[in-house]
Design a protein around this motif. Structure first.
Motif, PDB file in Angstrom:
ATOM      1  N   LYS A   7       0.819  -1.199   0.000  1.00 57.58           N
ATOM      2  CA  LYS A   7       0.000   0.000   0.000  1.00 57.58           C
ATOM      3  C   LYS A   7       0.864   1.264   0.000  1.00 57.58           C
ATOM      4  N   LYS A   8       0.341   2.309  -0.699  1.00 52.29           N
ATOM      5  CA  LYS A   8       1.016   3.596  -0.727  1.00 52.29           C
ATOM      6  C   LYS A   8       0.628   4.381   0.518  1.00 52.29           C
ATOM      7  N   THR A  54      -6.541   5.697   0.663  1.00 51.67           N
ATOM      8  CA  THR A  54      -5.325   5.357  -0.065  1.00 51.67           C
ATOM      9  C   THR A  54      -5.083   6.349  -1.195  1.00 51.67           C
ATOM     10  N   TYR A 111      -1.805   7.910  -6.461  1.00 51.65           N
ATOM     11  CA  TYR A 111      -0.659   8.376  -7.222  1.00 51.65           C
ATOM     12  C   TYR A 111       0.515   8.706  -6.306  1.00 51.65           C
ATOM     13  N   ASP A 112       1.678   8.704  -6.903  1.00 55.67           N
ATOM     14  CA  ASP A 112       2.847   9.192  -6.193  1.00 55.67           C
ATOM     15  C   ASP A 112       2.608  10.655  -5.820  1.00 55.67           C
ATOM     16  N   ARG A 113       2.801  10.983  -4.551  1.00 58.52           N
ATOM     17  CA  ARG A 113       2.457  12.317  -4.071  1.00 58.52           C
ATOM     18  C   ARG A 113       3.217  13.428  -4.804  1.00 58.52           C
ATOM     19  N   GLN A 114       4.482  13.191  -5.095  1.00 60.26           N
ATOM     20  CA  GLN A 114       5.279  14.214  -5.768  1.00 60.26           C
ATOM     21  C   GLN A 114       4.778  14.437  -7.198  1.00 60.26           C
ATOM     22  N   LEU A 115       4.467  13.317  -7.897  1.00 62.52           N
ATOM     23  CA  LEU A 115       3.948  13.441  -9.256  1.00 62.52           C
ATOM     24  C   LEU A 115       2.589  14.124  -9.265  1.00 62.52           C
ATOM     25  N   LEU A 116       1.754  13.773  -8.295  1.00 62.52           N
ATOM     26  CA  LEU A 116       0.436  14.389  -8.211  1.00 62.52           C
ATOM     27  C   LEU A 116       0.555  15.892  -7.976  1.00 62.52           C
ATOM     28  N   ASN A 117       1.494  16.280  -7.144  1.00 62.67           N
ATOM     29  CA  ASN A 117       1.718  17.696  -6.877  1.00 62.67           C
ATOM     30  C   ASN A 117       2.206  18.418  -8.131  1.00 62.67           C
ATOM     31  N   LEU A 132       1.513  11.680 -15.552  1.00 63.86           N
ATOM     32  CA  LEU A 132       1.017  11.262 -14.241  1.00 63.86           C
ATOM     33  C   LEU A 132       0.572   9.803 -14.273  1.00 63.86           C
TER      34      LEU A 132
END
Length: 230
Positions: free
Chosen positions: A14-15, A33, A36-42, A54
């Motif tokens: 899990k992320k 949950t 997406y990867d938090r950095q990519l989502l940002n 993304l």
């Protein structure tokens, strides 16, 4: 090693989750949950990456999809091709080719305004796109918009003087037809230009200047306030 679920399938790691989520009634909910990867989502939210980046759908895959859409276009299946290229533009709105093909689809559907809009978007991304210039210029020519058509044709030819692209060669042919049209209708064109210029001058004269407006309705100056952000 991945743990096994009751059904026997492997459970993915899990992320990070947002802990402590609470409902309106105050009861604790299950952690949410993050898909997406938090950095990519940002980066996506800030507009630094596309939806395709993304989602992990790279340009190679996108162009494979585009090839299928292009075949549908050539087969005359315009609605199916339109759906594909609209989807591709959603993934990457900064791809000049996607906008150009969608413009071609609209042009074949006789949706001239929509086609011009897509060609203009393609040229905003890549001002040197000869196909977008040629196709938009052709529509302008059909609409009698001589100045705009001439500008597009000249730009396409200047960007591809050796006519390596078929669209540029078509520009040369259309430019000749345009020159003939201008020669045959030069009196009407000059008359239309004169009327347009006269109308603009009349409108400008009718509009009060800042000084006149102030004299007609003097008002007490107010302190300047910062403009609201949109």
């Amino acid at each position: 090693m991945a743990t096994k679920a009751k059904g026997g399938a492997g459970e993915k790691k899990k992320k990070p989750v947002a802990e402590g989520a609470v409902s309106a009634a105050g009861a604790a909910q299950e952690p949410v949950t993050v898909a997406y990867d938090r950095q990519l989502l940002n980066e996506f939210v800030l507009g630094n990456i596309t939806l395709g980046e993304l989602e992990g759908i790279g340009k190679e895959v996108q162009y494979q999809i585009a090839e299928r859409g292009y075949k549908l276009l050539n087969a005359g299946k315009l609605k199916e091709a339109e759906k594909i290229f609209k989807g591709l533009i959603t993934l990457d709105p900064f791809d000049s080719y996607f906008h150009t093909v969608l413009g071609s689809i609209h042009q074949r559907q006789d949706m001239k305004d929509e086609a011009i809009e897509e060609y203009s978007r393609a040229l905003k991304v890549n001002p040197f796109n000869p196909t977008a210039l040629a196709n938009r210029g052709e529509i302008y020519f059909q609409q009698g918009r001589v100045l705009e058509a001439t500008q597009d044709f000249q730009a396409a030819i200047e960007n591809d003087p050796e006519c390596k692209e078929p669209a540029t060669l078509r520009c040369r042919v259309l430019s000749m037809a345009l020159a003939k049209t201008i020669e045959e209708n030069k009196d009407k064109i000059l008359e239309s230009m004169a009327k347009t210029k006269k109308g603009a001058a009349k409108k400008a004269a009718a509009s009060p200047t800042p000084a006149k407006a102030k004299a007609a309705a003097p008002v007490k100056p107010k302190p300047a306030v910062p403009a609201k952000k949109k």
